[in-house]
Scaffold this motif. Structure first.
Motif, mmCIF file in Angstrom:
data_model
loop_
_atom_site.group_PDB
_atom_site.id
_atom_site.type_symbol
_atom_site.label_atom_id
_atom_site.label_comp_id
_atom_site.label_asym_id
_atom_site.label_seq_id
_atom_site.Cartn_x
_atom_site.Cartn_y
_atom_site.Cartn_z
ATOM 1 N N VAL A 220 0.847 -1.201 0.000
ATOM 2 C CA VAL A 220 0.000 0.000 0.000
ATOM 3 C C VAL A 220 0.876 1.243 0.000
ATOM 4 O O VAL A 220 0.627 2.211 -0.732
ATOM 5 N N SER A 221 1.928 1.232 0.805
ATOM 6 C CA SER A 221 2.828 2.377 0.902
ATOM 7 C C SER A 221 3.542 2.637 -0.419
ATOM 8 O O SER A 221 3.709 3.793 -0.828
ATOM 9 N N VAL A 222 3.955 1.572 -1.108
ATOM 10 C CA VAL A 222 4.629 1.706 -2.408
ATOM 11 C C VAL A 222 3.729 2.456 -3.389
ATOM 12 O O VAL A 222 4.178 3.354 -4.113
ATOM 13 N N ILE A 223 2.444 2.086 -3.423
ATOM 14 C CA ILE A 223 1.493 2.729 -4.335
ATOM 15 C C ILE A 223 1.172 4.151 -3.882
ATOM 16 O O ILE A 223 1.183 5.099 -4.672
ATOM 17 N N ASN A 224 0.909 4.313 -2.582
ATOM 18 C CA ASN A 224 0.478 5.618 -2.066
ATOM 19 C C ASN A 224 1.531 6.706 -2.254
ATOM 20 O O ASN A 224 1.201 7.856 -2.560
ATOM 21 N N LYS A 225 2.792 6.368 -2.045
ATOM 22 C CA LYS A 225 3.853 7.369 -2.172
ATOM 23 C C LYS A 225 3.854 7.986 -3.570
ATOM 24 O O LYS A 225 4.059 9.194 -3.728
ATOM 25 N N ARG A 226 3.623 7.157 -4.570
ATOM 26 C CA ARG A 226 3.611 7.658 -5.943
ATOM 27 C C ARG A 226 2.307 8.397 -6.257
ATOM 28 O O ARG A 226 2.325 9.440 -6.894
ATOM 29 N N HIS A 227 1.201 7.817 -5.811
ATOM 30 C CA HIS A 227 -0.090 8.407 -6.141
ATOM 31 C C HIS A 227 -0.260 9.790 -5.508
ATOM 32 O O HIS A 227 -0.798 10.712 -6.144
ATOM 33 N N GLN A 228 0.190 9.969 -4.287
ATOM 34 C CA GLN A 228 0.026 11.249 -3.597
ATOM 35 C C GLN A 228 0.777 12.372 -4.306
ATOM 36 O O GLN A 228 0.329 13.515 -4.331
ATOM 37 N N VAL A 229 1.930 12.037 -4.887
ATOM 38 C CA VAL A 229 2.708 13.045 -5.620
ATOM 39 C C VAL A 229 1.954 13.513 -6.858
ATOM 40 O O VAL A 229 2.073 14.665 -7.280
ATOM 41 N N SER A 230 1.138 12.632 -7.450
ATOM 42 C CA SER A 230 0.432 12.958 -8.695
ATOM 43 C C SER A 230 -0.610 14.048 -8.517
ATOM 44 O O SER A 230 -0.938 14.774 -9.459
ATOM 45 N N GLY A 231 -1.180 14.167 -7.316
ATOM 46 C CA GLY A 231 -2.216 15.163 -7.081
ATOM 47 C C GLY A 231 -3.612 14.710 -7.479
ATOM 48 O O GLY A 231 -4.582 15.459 -7.335
#
Length: 322
Positions: A220-231
């Motif tokens: 979950v953390s692997v995905i969230n770190k990238r997704h949050q940067v996307s906005g």
């Protein structure tokens, strides 16, 4: 019933299902904004922003380095599935060690199957012309102490009689120069399992470090770190299997999203099984629509893998090699 008991089997053919599956994956990814695609592409990391820490493995490599500095036998090998973040781990381990010694990074991007070619290959990597492996040994043992990281060890052998000659040559080089060179090697998991059974590869290394599996929260953390940067916002859609579920229908939107999110990541971890590259690919594969600043994610249970079961072992092995 005949098929189940092996009395009658359908003729195996390369059906269009595999092609359709790959085409659907490509279409899902192409619909996404380019910036979003870049955030989720699978490649080694250069900074810690998206790095999911592997404290235990890095600590073991630092311990190996400290023992090497005490003149102990410490060649180290890190083992993990392709796509599990092995290259990234080696990169950050070097940073953690913080040595002032020269670091040489070597990646075997193509197979080397003739022992004489190893010296030629290392000439380009070490910046000095070598005719034989003896020349390489002399150079490494007589020069300054250095760290050498060599990845994709599995590209030095073939599964046939006489197919291990190149690998054996390199292992001898590692052993003979281990006092003056701290060797860090990387090898894929399945190649390691084969080499361990056939030639006891572990006996050539002082430290054998296997990448441990991530748990669901780390995925979950692997995905969230990238997704949050996307906005972008994210909305999880129910799969066709739970569209009519009374449990989901009776929930408010917030509770429904929480349940679908948990279900999605549970399924993702079962499929990706700690493989970061696969997790990123399936996240992109799951995107259904992009509307404004919101991305809709469909359930993984709608993806049908059953066509793979119709392929024989020879075809599955061929796909693996490709």
């Amino acid at each position: 019933i005949f098929k189940r008991y092996g009395i009658h089997t359908d003729e195996e053919t390369i059906s269009t299902e595999l092609v359709d599956f790959l085409a659907e994956t490509e279409n899902s990814i192409e619909k996404l904004p380019f910036v979003y695609q870049r955030l989720f592409r699978s490649q080694p990391l250069d900074d810690t922003s998206f790095f999911e820490s592997r404290t235990k493995e890095i600590s073991e490599l630092c311990g190996a380095y400290n023992n090497w500095m005490k003149s102990r036998f410490a060649p180290s090998i890190v083992i993990g599935e392709k796509g599990s973040g092995l290259t990234t781990l080696l990169h950050f381990a070097i940073d953690e060690i913080g040595s002032s010694k020269e670091v040489v990074r070597i990646s075997l991007d193509e197979r080397i199957l003739v022992p004489a070619d190893i010296a030629t290959f290392l000439s380009g990597q070490l910046g000095k012309k070598f005719r034989t492996l003896d020349d390489v040994v002399a150079f490494l043992n007589d020069g300054e102490k250095r760290i050498v990281v060599i990845e994709n060890l599995q590209r030095l052998f073939l599964r046939k009689v006489g197919g291990f000659d190149c690998l054996i040559e390199l292992l001898q080089l590692i052993t003979i120069t281990s006092r003056n060179v701290f060797w860090m090697a990387g090898c894929t998991l399945y190649a390691w399992n084969y080499l361990e059974k056939t030639m006891k590869l572990s006996e050539h290394f002082g430290y054998v470090i296997k990448l441990e599996d991530f748990d669901s929260e780390q995925i979950v953390s692997v995905i969230n770190k990238r997704h949050q940067v996307s906005g972008y916002n994210v909305v999880f859609e129910p799969s066709s299997l739970n569209m009519n579920s009374k449990r989901i229908k009776n929930l408010d939107d917030k509770s429904k999203q929480a349940l679908l999110r948990k279900q999605y990541f549970d399924d993702l971890n079962k499929i990706a099984y700690s493989n970061i590259s696969l997790a990123l690919l399936y996240w992109l594969r799951s995107t259904r629509t992009v509307s404004g600043s919101t991305i809709s994610i469909s359930g993984l249970r709608d993806i049908d893998f059953s066509f793979l079961k119709s392929y024989g072992q020879d075809k599955l092995f061929g796909l693996t090699q490709l």
